[in-house]
Design an enzyme around this catalytic site. Structure first.
Site, PDB file in Angstrom:
ATOM      1  CD  GLU A 154      -8.343   4.180   0.317  1.00  0.00           C
ATOM      2  OE1 GLU A 154      -8.821   3.147  -0.157  1.00  0.00           O
ATOM      3  OE2 GLU A 154      -7.269   4.672  -0.062  1.00  0.00           O
ATOM      4  CG  ASP A 186      -2.107   0.952   1.027  1.00  0.00           C
ATOM      5  OD1 ASP A 186      -2.307   1.435  -0.102  1.00  0.00           O
ATOM      6  OD2 ASP A 186      -2.811   1.231   2.021  1.00  0.00           O
ATOM      7  CG  ASN A 213      -5.307   2.299  -2.913  1.00  0.00           C
ATOM      8  OD1 ASN A 213      -4.475   2.276  -2.015  1.00  0.00           O
ATOM      9  ND2 ASN A 213      -6.550   2.663  -2.701  1.00  0.00           N
TER      10      ASN A 213
HETATM   11 MG    MG Z   1      -4.310   2.277   0.046  1.00  0.00          MG
END
Ligand code: MG
Length: 259
Positions: free
Chosen positions: A241, A183, A212
């Protein structure tokens, strides 16, 4: 008069664009404009402000309350791109199913996903969490201590991922990675995955989860996993998110290579 008429002609197009991309405008406002405003006003970084909020709203030693405080701040106050509660629950489930003993996190940021992973690990497991930004790493360290995790459970490594990965075996004594969570910078996903493949630290059944991959997106990473033939993989579709209208996805890979 002529320019006013041209302006009016473009008004429907402008309105259509605003309506169509409203969630992206909201994200830009929350992640950029609001952040700059609060940076100037408070003299603190966004991550420091989030930490102050967590410190005053969470219960020390209770990882769940720390995650809840982060989620409340990111939903109602300002925006930080943590994995968030919805994709976080998918991550929780995968960790429960895999029960990994050695975990690598690339991109701790201020420690939200680090706490999320650490609290789901079996007894005796160890999480190596990599964060290249020193200030964010200092906040992640404080968040981890607030949650009650010590150095035996989580080792925070403050260095760029492409410098850490080649040292994992020699400097940290790691023989195999059971689980990797990515991430960090999306452009690093593919080169870091290829570096992990070359390191021999991925074994058959090792799981890699990458956040993502659809927004902001990691197309080169997705192309690599499609073409390499080294993985069984799928994408968990989910909203970005703390957003209600931006589609995102989290990639789940299982290494099927030779080790
Ligand atoms: Mg992320």
């Amino acid at each position: 008069m002529v320019s006013a008429a041209i302006g009016l002609a473009f008004l429907p197009l402008l309105l259509t664009l605003i309506i169509r991309y409203r969630y992206y405008f909201v994200l830009f406002y929350r992640a950029v404009l609001l952040r700059v405003w609060h940076d100037c006003r408070s003299g603190l970084s966004r991550e420091e402000r989030a930490y102050q909020y967590v410190l005053t709203h969470a219960t020390p030693g209770d990882p769940e309350s720390i995650l809840n405080a982060f989620d409340a701040w990111c939903s109602k106050v300002e925006y930080i791109s943590n994995i968030g509660p919805k994709k976080g629950m998918i991550l929780d489930r995968l960790l429960m199913e895999q029960s990994p003993l050695t975990v690598l996190e690339l991109g701790a940021h201020c420690g939200y996903s680090t706490v999320r992973i650490a609290r789901a690990l079996p007894l005796g497991a160890r999480l190596y969490s990599v964060e290249m930004d020193q200030k964010n790493a200092a906040i992640a360290e404080k968040i981890l201590r607030l949650a009650g995790f010590d150095d035996d459970t989580v080792e925070l490594i403050v260095q760029p991922s492409d410098e850490v990965i080649p040292q994992l075996r020699s400097d940290y004594g790691i023989e195999r990675l059971d689980f990797v969570f990515m991430d960090h910078w999306k452009k690093c996903y593919r080169p870091d995955l290829q570096m992990l493949e070359g390191s021999g630290l991925l074994g058959k059944g090792s799981m890699i989860v990458a956040d993502n991959v659809l927004f902001p997106g990691a197309p080169k990473f997705l192309r690599h996993i499609r073409k390499s033939g080294l993985y069984e993989w799928k994408i968990h579709q989910a909203m970005l998110e703390y957003s209600r209208g931006i589609r995102d996805g989290m990639a789940e890979l299982v290494y099927m290579g030779v080790n």
